[in-house]
Design a protein around this motif. Structure first.
Motif, mmCIF file in Angstrom:
data_model
loop_
_atom_site.group_PDB
_atom_site.id
_atom_site.type_symbol
_atom_site.label_atom_id
_atom_site.label_comp_id
_atom_site.label_asym_id
_atom_site.label_seq_id
_atom_site.Cartn_x
_atom_site.Cartn_y
_atom_site.Cartn_z
ATOM 1 N N ILE A 63 0.834 -1.214 0.000
ATOM 2 C CA ILE A 63 0.000 0.000 0.000
ATOM 3 C C ILE A 63 0.863 1.257 0.000
ATOM 4 C CG2 ILE A 63 -1.941 -1.146 1.106
ATOM 5 C CD1 ILE A 63 -1.046 0.196 3.739
ATOM 6 N N LYS A 239 -9.629 2.713 7.690
ATOM 7 C CA LYS A 239 -10.581 2.820 6.582
ATOM 8 C C LYS A 239 -10.003 3.586 5.397
ATOM 9 C CE LYS A 239 -14.426 2.747 9.844
ATOM 10 N NZ LYS A 239 -15.520 3.529 10.481
ATOM 11 N N GLN A 243 -6.628 0.429 4.270
ATOM 12 C CA GLN A 243 -7.697 -0.424 3.769
ATOM 13 C C GLN A 243 -7.214 -1.432 2.720
ATOM 14 O OE1 GLN A 243 -10.925 1.626 1.777
ATOM 15 N NE2 GLN A 243 -12.404 0.127 2.498
ATOM 16 N N GLY A 244 -6.311 -0.984 1.840
ATOM 17 C CA GLY A 244 -5.816 -1.876 0.795
ATOM 18 C C GLY A 244 -4.989 -3.033 1.325
ATOM 19 N N TYR A 245 -4.521 -2.942 2.566
ATOM 20 C CA TYR A 245 -3.708 -4.012 3.147
ATOM 21 C C TYR A 245 -4.521 -5.286 3.321
ATOM 22 C CZ TYR A 245 -0.801 -6.446 6.615
ATOM 23 O OH TYR A 245 -0.054 -7.367 7.295
ATOM 24 N N TYR A 246 -5.829 -5.141 3.533
ATOM 25 C CA TYR A 246 -6.676 -6.300 3.839
ATOM 26 C C TYR A 246 -7.225 -6.971 2.577
ATOM 27 C CZ TYR A 246 -6.534 -4.185 8.461
ATOM 28 O OH TYR A 246 -6.117 -3.644 9.655
ATOM 29 N N ARG A 247 -6.956 -6.421 1.406
ATOM 30 C CA ARG A 247 -7.501 -7.005 0.177
ATOM 31 C C ARG A 247 -6.666 -8.186 -0.282
ATOM 32 N NH1 ARG A 247 -8.394 -1.171 -2.877
ATOM 33 N NH2 ARG A 247 -10.103 -0.441 -1.526
#
Length: 247
Positions: A63, A239, A243-247
């Motif tokens: 990210i 948020k 947030q992109g870390y969890y995708r």
């Protein structure tokens, strides 16, 4: 002269190891485990200290673009207004510095953010840089918890009074990362080492929230307020850039 009357030592025909052999074997296993841990630590240490070895190449930060954008734009939090946002140098590092207002009757505060903007960046002396640049004296320091439904366990932050000749603040500081945070670089270091074993990284953002107060004012009434601010900052990071870390 040797004593010829001494009988020769008898050797056991049993195949089971003696207590001494079992102890030696156990210590041997511990020695190998310690040696392996030392090799892993030494291999990671040069990057942590800002050095590099040709065979040491950590994975990219997935990210990193979101973290770079955060420094440029600052952090948007619903219900808060950024009166001003600049990129300022603190100890040679480029921080996003925001003056944030909430409701009309609430005290504005300063939000300092130093995101990781390069995959080799590691947290180091950020708290000393802020303290030195503002010539702070510090008192009433303690750890507080930042609990959120977005976190598996509370993030930990430093809470304290800071003052100079010009201004007194109540301050809260921590390194935020996806799912948590802590003011210690050591906590991040081991978290990042575990992430690298999975081919990932633990991205980080240094956060310093500074709310002006009157000199010698009691910090008690401010603790709940600044914990609530820190909680909203951590949630906004989860948020937003994280947030992109969890995708």
């Amino acid at each position: 002269m040797a004593n010829l009357d001494t009988p020769p030592t008898q050797q056991s025909n049993s195949s089971s190891p003696s207590p001494n052999q079992r102890t030696t074997s156990r210590w041997g296993r511990w020695f190998l485990l310690g040696l392996l841990s030392l090799v892993v630590f030494i291999s990671a240490l040069p990057g942590y200290l800002g050095q590099t070895w040709t065979w040491w190449q950590p994975p990219d930060v997935a990210i990193i673009k979101s973290l770079q954008d955060l420094r440029q734009t600052g952090l948007a939090v619903p219900g808060w207004t950024t009166d001003e946002q600049v990129i300022g140098y603190v100890g040679g590092a480029r921080w996003s510095i925001q003056q944030v207002s909430r409701a009309d009757n609430e005290t504005p505060f300063l939000l300092y953010l130093l995101p990781q903007v390069y995959f080799r960046n590691q947290p180091a002396v950020e708290w000393n840089d802020i303290r030195g640049s503002q010539r702070w004296k510090i008192a009433d320091q303690k750890a507080i918890e930042i609990q959120s439904s977005n976190l598996e366990k509370p993030a930990i932050a430093n809470f304290f009074r800071a003052w100079s000749e010009r201004q007194t603040f109540v301050v809260v500081q921590w390194y935020a990362w996806p799912g948590g945070g802590h003011p210690s670089t050591v906590r991040w270091f081991w978290l990042d080492q575990l992430a690298q074993l999975r081919g990932q990284r633990a991205p980080w953002i240094a956060v310093s929230i500074q709310m002006p107060i009157n000199p010698l004012e009691d910090l008690g009434p401010y603790e709940a307020e600044i914990k609530a601010i820190a909680l909203r900052v951590q949630d906004a990071l989860e948020k937003g850039p994280f947030q992109g870390y969890y995708r």
